[in-house]
Scaffold this motif. Sequence first.
Motif, PDB file in Angstrom:
ATOM      1  N   UNK A 111      12.254   7.164  -3.589  1.00 24.96           N
ATOM      2  CA  UNK A 111      11.184   6.429  -4.275  1.00 24.96           C
ATOM      3  C   UNK A 111      11.753   5.499  -5.330  1.00 24.96           C
ATOM      4  N   UNK A 112      12.646   6.041  -6.137  1.00 23.80           N
ATOM      5  CA  UNK A 112      13.207   5.236  -7.222  1.00 23.80           C
ATOM      6  C   UNK A 112      14.019   4.059  -6.688  1.00 23.80           C
ATOM      7  N   UNK A 113      14.775   4.295  -5.623  1.00 30.03           N
ATOM      8  CA  UNK A 113      15.579   3.218  -5.038  1.00 30.03           C
ATOM      9  C   UNK A 113      14.685   2.130  -4.450  1.00 30.03           C
ATOM     10  N   UNK A 114      13.596   2.536  -3.792  1.00 24.57           N
ATOM     11  CA  UNK A 114      12.706   1.575  -3.160  1.00 24.57           C
ATOM     12  C   UNK A 114      12.004   0.705  -4.196  1.00 24.57           C
ATOM     13  N   UNK A 115      11.449   1.332  -5.226  1.00 20.44           N
ATOM     14  CA  UNK A 115      10.701   0.544  -6.206  1.00 20.44           C
ATOM     15  C   UNK A 115      11.647  -0.299  -7.057  1.00 20.44           C
ATOM     16  N   UNK A 116      12.880   0.156  -7.259  1.00 21.77           N
ATOM     17  CA  UNK A 116      13.872  -0.664  -7.965  1.00 21.77           C
ATOM     18  C   UNK A 116      14.202  -1.909  -7.145  1.00 21.77           C
ATOM     19  N   UNK A 117      14.281  -1.756  -5.823  1.00 24.41           N
ATOM     20  CA  UNK A 117      14.505  -2.907  -4.940  1.00 24.41           C
ATOM     21  C   UNK A 117      13.349  -3.887  -5.034  1.00 24.41           C
ATOM     22  N   UNK A 118      12.132  -3.367  -4.983  1.00 20.58           N
ATOM     23  CA  UNK A 118      10.950  -4.233  -5.075  1.00 20.58           C
ATOM     24  C   UNK A 118      10.940  -4.975  -6.408  1.00 20.58           C
ATOM     25  N   UNK A 131       2.375   8.212  -6.755  1.00 21.14           N
ATOM     26  CA  UNK A 131       3.497   8.805  -7.501  1.00 21.14           C
ATOM     27  C   UNK A 131       3.566   8.162  -8.883  1.00 21.14           C
ATOM     28  N   UNK A 132       3.203   8.934  -9.898  1.00 19.13           N
ATOM     29  CA  UNK A 132       3.131   8.372 -11.239  1.00 19.13           C
ATOM     30  C   UNK A 132       4.500   8.061 -11.836  1.00 19.13           C
ATOM     31  N   UNK A 133       5.556   8.702 -11.329  1.00 22.47           N
ATOM     32  CA  UNK A 133       6.890   8.335 -11.820  1.00 22.47           C
ATOM     33  C   UNK A 133       7.231   6.899 -11.425  1.00 22.47           C
ATOM     34  N   UNK A 134       6.747   6.478 -10.264  1.00 19.61           N
ATOM     35  CA  UNK A 134       6.951   5.103  -9.814  1.00 19.61           C
ATOM     36  C   UNK A 134       6.129   4.142 -10.667  1.00 19.61           C
ATOM     37  N   UNK A 135       4.856   4.470 -10.870  1.00 21.54           N
ATOM     38  CA  UNK A 135       3.964   3.590 -11.634  1.00 21.54           C
ATOM     39  C   UNK A 135       4.443   3.451 -13.074  1.00 21.54           C
ATOM     40  N   UNK A 136       4.634   4.589 -13.751  1.00 20.16           N
ATOM     41  CA  UNK A 136       4.968   4.542 -15.174  1.00 20.16           C
ATOM     42  C   UNK A 136       6.412   4.125 -15.425  1.00 20.16           C
ATOM     43  N   UNK A 137       7.255   4.266 -14.424  1.00 20.18           N
ATOM     44  CA  UNK A 137       8.654   3.898 -14.606  1.00 20.18           C
ATOM     45  C   UNK A 137       8.976   2.461 -14.293  1.00 20.18           C
ATOM     46  N   UNK A 138       8.088   1.777 -13.533  1.00 18.51           N
ATOM     47  CA  UNK A 138       8.472   0.453 -13.043  1.00 18.51           C
ATOM     48  C   UNK A 138       7.419  -0.639 -13.179  1.00 18.51           C
ATOM     49  N   UNK A 139       6.144  -0.302 -13.240  1.00 20.64           N
ATOM     50  CA  UNK A 139       5.106  -1.341 -13.281  1.00 20.64           C
ATOM     51  C   UNK A 139       5.162  -2.116 -14.598  1.00 20.64           C
ATOM     52  N   UNK A 140       4.902  -3.421 -14.519  1.00 23.09           N
ATOM     53  CA  UNK A 140       4.756  -4.235 -15.725  1.00 23.09           C
ATOM     54  C   UNK A 140       3.394  -3.996 -16.362  1.00 23.09           C
ATOM     55  N   UNK A 141       2.410  -3.766 -15.507  1.00 22.24           N
ATOM     56  CA  UNK A 141       1.037  -3.579 -15.977  1.00 22.24           C
ATOM     57  C   UNK A 141       0.312  -2.700 -14.969  1.00 22.24           C
ATOM     58  N   UNK A 142      -0.744  -2.027 -15.438  1.00 26.05           N
ATOM     59  CA  UNK A 142      -1.483  -1.102 -14.579  1.00 26.05           C
ATOM     60  C   UNK A 142      -2.972  -1.412 -14.671  1.00 26.05           C
ATOM     61  N   UNK A 184       0.853  -1.192   0.000  1.00 25.52           N
ATOM     62  CA  UNK A 184       0.000   0.000   0.000  1.00 25.52           C
ATOM     63  C   UNK A 184       0.886   1.238   0.000  1.00 25.52           C
ATOM     64  N   UNK A 185       1.014   1.883  -1.157  1.00 25.46           N
ATOM     65  CA  UNK A 185       1.837   3.076  -1.337  1.00 25.46           C
ATOM     66  C   UNK A 185       3.241   2.881  -0.750  1.00 25.46           C
ATOM     67  N   UNK A 186       4.024   1.996  -1.320  1.00 23.09           N
ATOM     68  CA  UNK A 186       5.339   1.663  -0.754  1.00 23.09           C
ATOM     69  C   UNK A 186       6.325   2.820  -0.723  1.00 23.09           C
ATOM     70  N   UNK A 187       6.109   3.869  -1.523  1.00 24.96           N
ATOM     71  CA  UNK A 187       7.064   4.986  -1.529  1.00 24.96           C
ATOM     72  C   UNK A 187       6.485   6.256  -0.912  1.00 24.96           C
ATOM     73  N   UNK A 188       5.358   6.153  -0.221  1.00 29.50           N
ATOM     74  CA  UNK A 188       4.742   7.335   0.398  1.00 29.50           C
ATOM     75  C   UNK A 188       5.701   7.981   1.382  1.00 29.50           C
TER      76      UNK A 188
END
Length: 258
Positions: free
Chosen positions: A184-191, A208-219, A173-177
């Motif tokens: 944020x970038x370091x955390x989601x890269x780790x995940x 944070x849309x930079x996290x979603x659009x930069x790292x998600x496989x699907x939305x 639930x919002x891992x980079x809040x």
Amino acid sequence: MNVSTPVLEISALTKHYGGVRALDGVSFAIAPGELLALIGPNGAGKSTCFNIVNGQLRPDAGEVRLKGRDITGLAPRRIARLGVGRTFQVASVFGSMTVRENVQMALIAARGQVFRLWAPAHRMAREEALALLQQTGMAAQAERPAATLAYGDVKRLELSMALAGDPGLLLMDEPTAGMSGEERQAMIALVRSLTRARDLAVLFTEHAMDVVFGHADRVVVLARGRLIANGSVEEVRNDPAVRAAYLGGVTPAASEAP
């Protein structure tokens, strides 16, 4: 990513609060090794969906299946034992314990050893705890009191604890809040790295849309309890229904955070 064998399948999930439909026939699935973002405006139904998957809420209709097994309405502890981990928007750890001790307690609880009081807890699962901390980049801080950690490190500690039960599905639930852009970038890269290394399915909400659009496989996008989009980052970014319902009618840049 093996899309033929979903870890999680949600089918026609529905939840009412009085006359309000928090979820209205929502269906989607997530595969091993997939990082799936669940987004939508406030009140879209994201938290309700998470809480039903986690067992904190019962749906009015629909089904939740974990690796083919119906887990709809099971208690949260039982669902956790079946392989579902969770982190929360506001991280919660034991501040009086060291980083290592927090993970040891999570491992002990995951194994159902909490009531083995005759076994000194500080000796139980010590090496396993250190191995988990190594994976999340927290090994160097293993002996620090959790209360002294920076917020980003608290989030990493919470992630370590969520992995203690060796889950096949991780709900975040919002891992980079509350983090800076770099954090944020370091955390989601780790995940993302853990997702691949463990063949782990991760379902996460995020503003944070930079996290979603930069790292998600699907939305997957919810609006007013209904699923309005389910696709790749580019498909979702260019979907007129998403722009109208969630992103203000314009195609967002990757750095935008509504």
